[in-house]
Motif scaffolding. Sequence first.
Motif, PDB file in Angstrom:
ATOM      1  N   ASP A 237       0.837  -1.197   0.000  1.00 45.04           N
ATOM      2  CA  ASP A 237       0.000   0.000   0.000  1.00 45.04           C
ATOM      3  C   ASP A 237       0.876   1.253   0.000  1.00 45.04           C
ATOM      4  O   ASP A 237       1.557   1.531   0.988  1.00 45.04           O
ATOM      5  N   PRO A 238       0.879   2.038  -1.069  1.00 49.52           N
ATOM      6  CA  PRO A 238       1.725   3.238  -1.114  1.00 49.52           C
ATOM      7  C   PRO A 238       1.411   4.238  -0.002  1.00 49.52           C
ATOM      8  O   PRO A 238       2.312   4.910   0.503  1.00 49.52           O
ATOM      9  N   PHE A 239       0.133   4.311   0.377  1.00 49.31           N
ATOM     10  CA  PHE A 239      -0.246   5.237   1.445  1.00 49.31           C
ATOM     11  C   PHE A 239       0.420   4.834   2.756  1.00 49.31           C
ATOM     12  O   PHE A 239       1.039   5.659   3.441  1.00 49.31           O
ATOM     13  N   GLY A 240       0.312   3.558   3.116  1.00 47.98           N
ATOM     14  CA  GLY A 240       0.934   3.085   4.348  1.00 47.98           C
ATOM     15  C   GLY A 240       2.435   3.233   4.333  1.00 47.98           C
ATOM     16  O   GLY A 240       3.050   3.618   5.336  1.00 47.98           O
ATOM     17  N   GLU A 241       3.042   2.955   3.190  1.00 46.47           N
ATOM     18  CA  GLU A 241       4.496   3.074   3.082  1.00 46.47           C
ATOM     19  C   GLU A 241       4.951   4.519   3.238  1.00 46.47           C
ATOM     20  O   GLU A 241       6.094   4.785   3.625  1.00 46.47           O
ATOM     21  N   ALA A 242       4.054   5.461   2.953  1.00 45.43           N
ATOM     22  CA  ALA A 242       4.403   6.881   3.081  1.00 45.43           C
ATOM     23  C   ALA A 242       4.215   7.389   4.500  1.00 45.43           C
ATOM     24  O   ALA A 242       5.068   8.136   5.018  1.00 45.43           O
ATOM     25  N   VAL A 243       3.122   7.004   5.157  1.00 42.33           N
ATOM     26  CA  VAL A 243       2.763   7.651   6.426  1.00 42.33           C
ATOM     27  C   VAL A 243       3.218   6.881   7.659  1.00 42.33           C
ATOM     28  O   VAL A 243       3.274   7.457   8.751  1.00 42.33           O
ATOM     29  N   LEU A 244       3.540   5.600   7.533  1.00 42.41           N
ATOM     30  CA  LEU A 244       3.874   4.827   8.727  1.00 42.41           C
ATOM     31  C   LEU A 244       5.320   4.986   9.190  1.00 42.41           C
ATOM     32  O   LEU A 244       5.572   5.033  10.395  1.00 42.41           O
ATOM     33  N   PRO A 245       6.297   5.065   8.290  1.00 44.13           N
ATOM     34  CA  PRO A 245       7.679   5.164   8.773  1.00 44.13           C
ATOM     35  C   PRO A 245       7.995   6.460   9.519  1.00 44.13           C
ATOM     36  O   PRO A 245       8.848   6.481  10.396  1.00 44.13           O
ATOM     37  N   ARG A 246       7.320   7.557   9.153  1.00 51.15           N
ATOM     38  CA  ARG A 246       7.627   8.840   9.788  1.00 51.15           C
ATOM     39  C   ARG A 246       6.427   9.766   9.668  1.00 51.15           C
ATOM     40  O   ARG A 246       5.476   9.493   8.935  1.00 51.15           O
ATOM     41  N   THR A 247       6.463  10.866  10.405  1.00 46.09           N
ATOM     42  CA  THR A 247       5.389  11.854  10.366  1.00 46.09           C
ATOM     43  C   THR A 247       5.643  12.830   9.222  1.00 46.09           C
ATOM     44  O   THR A 247       6.681  13.494   9.184  1.00 46.09           O
ATOM     45  N   LEU A 248       4.694  12.904   8.306  1.00 44.88           N
ATOM     46  CA  LEU A 248       4.862  13.767   7.141  1.00 44.88           C
ATOM     47  C   LEU A 248       4.601  15.234   7.477  1.00 44.88           C
ATOM     48  O   LEU A 248       3.803  15.557   8.358  1.00 44.88           O
ATOM     49  N   SER A 249       5.258  16.111   6.743  1.00 42.58           N
ATOM     50  CA  SER A 249       4.989  17.538   6.871  1.00 42.58           C
ATOM     51  C   SER A 249       3.685  17.855   6.152  1.00 42.58           C
ATOM     52  O   SER A 249       3.161  17.048   5.373  1.00 42.58           O
TER      53      SER A 249
END
Length: 534
Positions: A237-249
Amino acid sequence: MKTAAIFQDGMILQRNKPAVIWGTGAQGETIRGAIQGKEAAAAVDADGNWTLTLPALAASEEEELVLRSVSPAGLEETTVFRQVAVGEVWVAGGQSNMEFHMRYEKHMADAMKHCANPRVRFFDVPEVCYDGQSEEFDYSRMGIWRKADRENLEYFSAVGYYFERDLEKILDVPVGIIGCNWGGTRSCAWMSAESVERVGKPWMQMYRERTAEMDLDAFWKNQHGNPMNHRGDPFADPFGEAVLPRTLSAEEMEELFRQMPDDGKTFLQEMQPTEIPGCLYEHMLKTIAPYGIRGFLWYQGESDDEPGKQGLYQDMLTALIGDWRALWNDPRLPFLFVQLPGWETWLDGPGNRDYMTIRSCQEYVAKNVDDAYLCSISDAGEQRDIHPKDKKVVGERLALLARGHVYGEALLCDPPTAEKIRRDGGRAEITFANAEGGLTVKGDRVEALHIYPAQKTGGEKDASEKSENETSRRTEPGRRTEIPFTADAEGEKLVIRLPEGTGRVSIEFARTRWYLVNLYNQAGIPAIPFEFTC
């Protein structure tokens, strides 16, 4: 002869309890099982099902479980499960913070250095919420018993891994976690529909109202085979891979949503199959019951933060515990659960509406349901991320609870809990339970503590009856004038000193949307929220 999917090479069976094995076969077949020199037999019933119960097993690092079927005509079939360990097994359930994989966890790099341990294992129940889903997609990466090593560690529930890693060291036996979780799911999905109807009517009513005008045939036609329902690869899931490792700006979040395909945005705006009351109880939990276990871990509640429904969580969690125990036919199976930490907002969602009420419900359940224990992580939340990245502290504190309440160690394992207050003029003394040896404050002042002039009310309201305005008033510092104070830990008490002549006050601790607690007991466990008027 076929066994339930959880029975595999490399599994861990629960020690010191009868081992229940089940599956399907041809009517009239006899199924025999043997392990550790112990045997049992069962007949396949008219529905094609069989269940056999082996006597209690001793802890072991490697065994073979041998199953033989014999047909009425005398035909035999043998299945051998190898590298079977016997030790301690726990089910870890909930939503994304329990599902949260080691792949994203804050301490993953350090854990990877020393993770190789075949006595620590993990099984992830395939995420299925409707009939046919498992056949529509490739689930070959899920539903596997994995051993802790560099290749497999990223698949482990992070909370589950740190929990079992600690227990394996202390108990010196193999420990397994069965992960049964799904991000973004409500408690009503994890309990029987009958229980939701009984104790959570507003949830059931919301579902019925949402589906009343729907063309359900068209809905299911769109769900079956829809790539958005592919849950077989936890890292696809691209969404999970983006938001789970770190907190996005904020800029990164905007770009993430901008890049999301239109069909994905449309799908997320529709009702999800996981919103059907009882769906995960039926399609996930039932697939592993009554596999031998020691107890349950639970980290969920974020998705129950729905306006007007937060106060239902008290009865929902109580009924859920009852449903889970009933599937295992054991009303005293330990249930260890995490109290939601402080948090304010994430991505572009509504943020924390009323975790305060959900936390109060969780505390009530821990005090009133036998063998249910509360884990405090009130020092481990993240203000702008609903997924705290430090899961090590969560797993270790759950392990401490298990050591004290399940495995009988004489140690301090529960969070400091405010029990009573005594006020004498400008001095207020709050006495805590679970504070043997004295409380400590890590820092120069007690954080998360606010004192206001007492409000004149017409009496206490039930949690579910609080208006949004009242909740907002009580959870946002700055909307009321605070009274200055000093506070210090003195033994098992928190002593608060108020200005001379101060009238009645409301003392509120960790009762805001965002906070980090720094008041601990001698076991390093942070205090849970409380409120007094005096």
